[in-house]
Write a protein that holds these residues in place. Structure first.
Motif, mmCIF file in Angstrom:
data_model
loop_
_atom_site.group_PDB
_atom_site.id
_atom_site.type_symbol
_atom_site.label_atom_id
_atom_site.label_comp_id
_atom_site.label_asym_id
_atom_site.label_seq_id
_atom_site.Cartn_x
_atom_site.Cartn_y
_atom_site.Cartn_z
ATOM 1 N N UNK A 9 26.949 7.636 88.982
ATOM 2 C CA UNK A 9 26.185 6.568 88.207
ATOM 3 C C UNK A 9 26.717 6.078 87.054
ATOM 4 N N UNK A 10 27.446 4.738 87.262
ATOM 5 C CA UNK A 10 28.544 4.531 86.150
ATOM 6 C C UNK A 10 27.805 3.780 85.200
ATOM 7 N N UNK A 11 26.318 3.415 85.374
ATOM 8 C CA UNK A 11 25.637 2.616 84.259
ATOM 9 C C UNK A 11 24.202 3.479 84.379
ATOM 10 N N UNK A 12 23.628 3.722 83.387
ATOM 11 C CA UNK A 12 22.456 4.256 83.040
ATOM 12 C C UNK A 12 21.249 3.495 83.748
ATOM 13 N N UNK A 13 21.490 2.018 83.706
ATOM 14 C CA UNK A 13 20.286 1.144 84.276
ATOM 15 C C UNK A 13 20.660 0.638 85.595
ATOM 16 N N UNK A 14 21.468 1.302 86.331
ATOM 17 C CA UNK A 14 21.965 0.780 87.711
ATOM 18 C C UNK A 14 21.460 1.687 88.754
ATOM 19 N N UNK A 15 20.989 1.169 89.959
ATOM 20 C CA UNK A 15 20.771 2.029 91.073
ATOM 21 C C UNK A 15 21.751 1.732 92.229
ATOM 22 N N UNK A 16 22.697 0.841 91.849
ATOM 23 C CA UNK A 16 23.808 0.519 92.722
ATOM 24 C C UNK A 16 24.907 -0.129 91.908
ATOM 25 N N UNK A 17 26.354 -0.172 92.917
ATOM 26 C CA UNK A 17 27.270 -0.800 92.049
ATOM 27 C C UNK A 17 28.156 -1.262 93.361
ATOM 28 N N UNK A 18 29.049 -2.329 93.073
ATOM 29 C CA UNK A 18 29.744 -2.947 93.889
ATOM 30 C C UNK A 18 31.050 -2.035 94.117
ATOM 31 N N UNK A 19 31.614 -1.906 95.249
ATOM 32 C CA UNK A 19 33.045 -1.347 95.286
ATOM 33 C C UNK A 19 34.005 -2.482 94.991
ATOM 34 N N UNK A 20 34.708 -2.574 94.066
ATOM 35 C CA UNK A 20 35.642 -3.876 94.004
ATOM 36 C C UNK A 20 36.668 -3.537 94.647
ATOM 37 N N UNK A 21 37.538 -2.522 94.561
ATOM 38 C CA UNK A 21 38.713 -2.280 95.357
ATOM 39 C C UNK A 21 39.041 -1.220 95.248
ATOM 40 N N UNK A 22 39.942 -0.546 96.242
ATOM 41 C CA UNK A 22 40.384 0.872 96.438
ATOM 42 C C UNK A 22 41.895 0.893 95.729
ATOM 43 N N UNK A 23 42.177 1.791 95.086
ATOM 44 C CA UNK A 23 43.639 1.995 94.574
ATOM 45 C C UNK A 23 44.521 2.867 95.394
ATOM 46 N N UNK A 24 43.627 3.563 96.355
ATOM 47 C CA UNK A 24 44.538 4.367 97.405
ATOM 48 C C UNK A 24 44.109 4.119 98.780
ATOM 49 N N UNK A 25 44.988 4.674 99.628
ATOM 50 C CA UNK A 25 44.799 4.434 101.171
ATOM 51 C C UNK A 25 44.659 6.070 101.701
ATOM 52 N N UNK A 26 44.060 5.941 102.907
ATOM 53 C CA UNK A 26 43.800 7.311 103.417
ATOM 54 C C UNK A 26 45.233 7.891 103.636
ATOM 55 N N UNK A 27 45.019 9.397 103.473
ATOM 56 C CA UNK A 27 46.380 10.010 103.657
ATOM 57 C C UNK A 27 47.116 10.080 102.104
ATOM 58 N N UNK A 28 46.565 9.552 101.285
ATOM 59 C CA UNK A 28 47.107 9.683 99.979
ATOM 60 C C UNK A 28 46.714 10.786 99.393
ATOM 61 N N UNK A 29 47.935 11.411 98.430
ATOM 62 C CA UNK A 29 47.556 12.740 97.906
ATOM 63 C C UNK A 29 47.319 12.212 96.300
ATOM 64 N N UNK A 30 46.379 12.985 95.638
ATOM 65 C CA UNK A 30 45.906 12.754 94.454
ATOM 66 C C UNK A 30 45.958 13.837 93.683
#
Length: 426
Positions: A9-30
């Motif tokens: 919940x990134x904004x107090x008045x939003x029910x949804x958000x748009x995923x702009x971009x991934x900074x990682x790929x599958x298999x990445x260690x975080x």
């Protein structure tokens, strides 16, 4: 253990958000604190970080997708953990059978179905988004806006998951309600409505989420906040002289707008009755002067807020504003930077606009519109007519938050600070 990464919940008045971009790929260690994705809210791009060390097992959502708050967007597993449990989670999600894991929402975003009370002896209404049980599935924000705009939720079909009514559904319904004509002894036939066709358009550009939000918020502001306007013509010769002196010694150039932002903050502290926000239940008063600055970014109009303007040095204030403008153009402002404040500064003087009136940025109490500085004949103290540099400013005020006399005192204090600009720096 394997777990779902859900849309926060990134904004107090939003029910949804748009995923702009991934900074990682599958298999990445975080590592804890690493950024995994950027999410576009209605005002800014927000980076999503992980709280613990993890491995990205699978990404579930494509960039550019709009995702309801709380829905899974990725599967994570512990470093060194077998992939079996993570594979099972992926299969469950992609099979539309995500496990019923608890989801942490902000309080304003918890969606709880509530029955619509029916009159005694009458059957409960069936809503367009309901299941025949008389229940209305709507977010609390949608319910509040529906109450404010007098929209009957029973008549709406929601665009959210499972037909849930969202804020934009309510606003769209309110905008579609025809305004009743004023009675007239000699009514005139209504003009035929204009028909908009895309056939003759050279380009058709879909509205961005930010542009839709700007339009919706400003429309709501004009509809719900009773605006009134006060205009002053301020002589700024002394301010320009001081600015030249400051810039001759400063490491970075100070703009006229920086002086006005600083003066506005000082005036809010000196006239605290203007440093307020109206709510339906109470008037909120503030000691600190948080001033928003309208920025025509490449992504659309945004209003980052500068905190504690009255206590900042002019050089720090200028650097803060420049940084906000730069990050606004890059879409890197955080949601928290776009919230708060009681007044916005909007300056179109650099475009040669002499004078204008701006729409209040809700829920703030006022917005100051600043025009271009220009030479005009003015009356000197000895009653002679001389050439002076004048800037026209117009203060738009929410009459619910402040009366005309209060707004006039604030504007008078601003004028005094501009006339004696050294006092802005003290």
């Amino acid at each position: 253990m394997a777990r779902l990464l859900r849309m926060p919940g990134v904004s107090a008045d939003s029910d949804e958000a748009l995923l702009d971009a991934w900074s990682v790929q599958a298999g990445a260690s975080l590592k804890a604190g690493d950024v995994v994705a950027s999410v576009e809210t209605e005002k800014a791009l927000v980076e999503i970080e992980v709280d613990d060390d993890a491995v990205v097992h699978a990404l579930l959502v494509e960039p550019g997708s709009t995702v309801p708050v709380g829905d899974p967007i990725a599967v994570l597993r512990e470093p060194g953990e077998s992939t079996a449990a993570a594979d099972e989670l992926v299969a469950q999600v992609r099979g539309a059978a995500a496990p019923a894991a608890p989801v942490a929402f902000a309080a304003a975003e918890i969606v709880t179905p509530e029955p619509v009370p029916a009159s005694s002896g009458a059957p409960a209404p069936t809503s367009a988004n309901g299941n025949g049980s008389g229940r209305i599935f709507a977010s609390p924000l949608a319910r509040r806006i529906a109450t404010e705009l007098d929209v009957d939720l029973v008549t709406l079909t929601g665009s959210g998951p499972n037909g849930r009514i969202l804020r934009d559904d309510v606003r769209a319904a309110a905008a579609a309600v025809p305004v009743a004509p004023v009675a007239s002894p000699e009514p005139k036939p209504a003009a035929a409505p204009a028909v908009v066709s895309e056939a003759g358009a050279s380009t058709v550009t879909p509205h961005s989420k930010l542009r839709r939000t700007i339009a919706s918020r400003l429309q709501e502001s004009k509809r719900t906040a009773p605006h009134f306007y006060l205009t002053r013509h301020l002589r700024v010769d002394a301010l320009l002289t001081l600015r030249n002196e400051v810039n001759s010694q400063a490491s970075q150039r100070i703009s006229v707008n920086d002086f006005f932002i600083k003066a506005a903050g000082r005036a809010l502290v000196d006239v605290p009755e203007m440093n307020v926000v109206w709510t339906d239940d109470a008037m909120l008063s503030y000691e600190r002067a948080d001033v928003s600055v309208a920025v025509a970014s490449e992504r659309g109009l945004v209003t980052p807020t500068v905190r504690g303007v009255e206590s900042l040095s002019l050089s720090t204030l200028s650097a803060t504003v420049k940084d906000a403008i730069s990050r606004a153009n890059a879409g890197r402002l955080q949601q928290s930077e776009l919230e708060g404040g009681t007044l916005t500064i909007s300056n179109l003087g650099m475009f040669g606009v002499d004078e204008f009136a701006a729409i209040i940025n809700p829920p703030q109490a006022a917005i100051l519109a600043i025009g271009a500085a220009g030479k005009r004949p003015v009356v000197a103290p000895d009653d002679s007519i001389v050439a002076g540099t004048v800037v026209s400013v117009t203060l738009s005020v929410d009459h619910r938050a402040a009366d005309g006399a209060v707004a006039a005192r604030w504007l008078d204090r601003l004028a005094a600070l501009v006339a004696a600009p050294m006092s802005i720096l003290l």
